[in-house]
Design a protein around this motif. Structure first.
Motif, mmCIF file in Angstrom:
data_model
loop_
_atom_site.group_PDB
_atom_site.id
_atom_site.type_symbol
_atom_site.label_atom_id
_atom_site.label_comp_id
_atom_site.label_asym_id
_atom_site.label_seq_id
_atom_site.Cartn_x
_atom_site.Cartn_y
_atom_site.Cartn_z
ATOM 1 N N GLN A 153 0.552 -1.068 0.131
ATOM 2 C CA GLN A 153 -0.638 0.024 0.347
ATOM 3 C C GLN A 153 0.722 1.506 0.026
ATOM 4 O O GLN A 153 1.621 0.689 0.716
ATOM 5 C CB GLN A 153 -0.845 0.134 1.454
ATOM 6 N N PRO A 154 0.665 2.273 -1.056
ATOM 7 C CA PRO A 154 2.117 3.235 -0.815
ATOM 8 C C PRO A 154 1.660 4.135 -0.218
ATOM 9 O O PRO A 154 0.642 4.273 -0.300
ATOM 10 C CB PRO A 154 1.854 3.466 -2.751
ATOM 11 N N GLU A 155 2.453 4.605 -0.002
ATOM 12 C CA GLU A 155 2.652 6.043 1.274
ATOM 13 C C GLU A 155 2.058 7.188 0.107
ATOM 14 O O GLU A 155 1.505 8.090 1.023
ATOM 15 C CB GLU A 155 4.148 5.763 1.880
ATOM 16 N N ASN A 156 2.439 7.638 -0.959
ATOM 17 C CA ASN A 156 2.478 8.168 -1.673
ATOM 18 C C ASN A 156 2.158 7.667 -3.001
ATOM 19 O O ASN A 156 1.788 7.509 -4.070
ATOM 20 C CB ASN A 156 3.808 9.281 -2.314
ATOM 21 N N SER A 157 1.137 9.536 -3.712
ATOM 22 C CA SER A 157 0.146 8.988 -4.517
ATOM 23 C C SER A 157 1.157 9.606 -5.827
ATOM 24 O O SER A 157 1.061 8.849 -6.367
ATOM 25 C CB SER A 157 -0.635 9.798 -4.710
ATOM 26 N N ARG A 158 1.993 10.169 -6.389
ATOM 27 C CA ARG A 158 3.432 10.876 -7.104
ATOM 28 C C ARG A 158 4.138 10.085 -7.776
ATOM 29 O O ARG A 158 4.589 9.037 -6.752
ATOM 30 C CB ARG A 158 3.241 12.294 -6.566
ATOM 31 N N THR A 159 5.131 10.451 -8.590
ATOM 32 C CA THR A 159 5.535 10.030 -9.215
ATOM 33 C C THR A 159 6.716 10.820 -9.195
ATOM 34 O O THR A 159 6.641 12.048 -10.348
ATOM 35 C CB THR A 159 5.696 9.160 -11.070
ATOM 36 N N ARG A 160 8.206 9.787 -8.999
ATOM 37 C CA ARG A 160 9.172 11.152 -9.836
ATOM 38 C C ARG A 160 9.795 9.569 -9.798
ATOM 39 O O ARG A 160 10.861 8.993 -9.171
ATOM 40 C CB ARG A 160 9.783 11.779 -8.634
ATOM 41 N N PHE A 161 10.588 9.734 -11.100
ATOM 42 C CA PHE A 161 11.107 8.491 -11.818
ATOM 43 C C PHE A 161 12.703 8.680 -11.216
ATOM 44 O O PHE A 161 13.439 8.004 -10.774
ATOM 45 C CB PHE A 161 11.443 8.544 -13.364
#
Length: 293
Positions: A153-161
């Motif tokens: 269950q991810p803590e954050n929603s956004r992406t930073r590749f």
């Protein structure tokens, strides 16, 4: 605590993917990934015809007879899964969410790797590194990797590749095969960190795509919400011009990413969530097998 449902899913995936590896993927996997290179095995006495470049001068000096070094292929691979867990990967309008497809793809490739006695590692990322499992061998380790992907269950929603690429550059000391699995939504233009990573490692990008991300159906006024930012907008999907622009924008985005991958030598496989993921992966391995020959 891992739920019983996750354990049931892991067992089902293990049975399914093990059969797929035996039937379709085992031989292709071994042919495509030959190992890290060669490693020193021992020395033996020189015989006429041996390459003089392999002479071990230290042993030769001690024994007063010429000896050459012998090498063997280092078969063991390091296989690392870099998995996008941002909110856009939890999206799905067909039989499965993209995140479910990602987990099954990882399982298929992981069981192919463990069959060849390779090491497996995992990193789950969003806009930061949320989970890291170091490289290790064995069936139980593979099952742990699959459990983590399925139940995470991810803590954050956004992406930073870039964060993920920089992290791997720091933790992977030896050459590895990296499966980068994502929908590549929000992928940056010309990321320098991935260029650096690709110089040392063999990277294969697996892109999961939902039908709605390619074609917008005609459904009147529809409110959409960005899974990562929460921003909302109402659009008229009955507008033909809008649908055409939507499709063109999606195609151009994919083409831009493809051009970058080709420029740094990264292979790409597209997986459509409404179709089987087995055929495109097997096809990719067959094409790559011919290329490495």
């Amino acid at each position: 605590m891992i739920s019983r449902e996750i354990l049931r899913q892991v067992k089902r995936i293990e049975i399914t993917t093990t059969r797929l590896v035996e039937d379709f993927l085992g031989g292709e996997y071994e042919s495509v990934f030959k190992g890290q290179g060669i490693e020193f095995a021992n020395v033996r006495e020189y015989v006429p015809g041996d390459d003089i470049r392999t002479i071990d001068w230290n042993v030769t000096a001690r024994s007063q007879r010429p000896f050459v070094k012998q090498y063997v292929e280092e078969r063991e691979l390091s296989v690392f899964f870099l998995v996008d867990a941002s909110s856009s990967c939890s999206f799905g309008t067909s039989a499965k969410f993209k995140s479910e497809v990602i987990a099954e793809i990882c399982a298929l490739l992981a069981f192919a790797a463990v069959k060849n006695h390779d090491k497996i590692g995992l990193s789950i990322f969003t806009d930061g590194i949320e989970k890291y499992i170091p490289l290790k061998k064995g069936r139980q380790h593979v099952l742990r990797v699959v459990r983590e992907i399925l139940g995470y269950q991810p803590e954050n929603s956004r992406t930073r590749f870039e964060t993920a690429f920089e992290f791997l550059s720091n933790v992977l000391r030896r050459r590895a095969v990296i499966f980068l699995i994502s929908d590549f939504i929000g992928f940056p233009e010309n990321p320098k960190s991935l260029r650096i990573l690709a110089k040392k490692h063999d990277i294969i990008a697996i892109r999961t795509i939902d039908p709605l991300e390619r074609l917008m159906p005609e459904a009147g006024l529809v409110e959409f919400e960005d899974a990562e930012t929460g921003e909302r907008a109402v659009v008229n999907t009955s507008d033909k011009v809008f649908r055409e622009r939507y499709q063109k924008s999606a195609e151009q985005g994919c083409e831009k990413i493809d051009r970058f991958f080709k420029s740094v030598g990264i292979d790409r496989v597209d997986i459509f969530t409404e179709q089987s993921y087995v055929e495109p992966i097997v096809k990719f391995f067959k094409v790559r097998e011919k290329r490495v020959r």
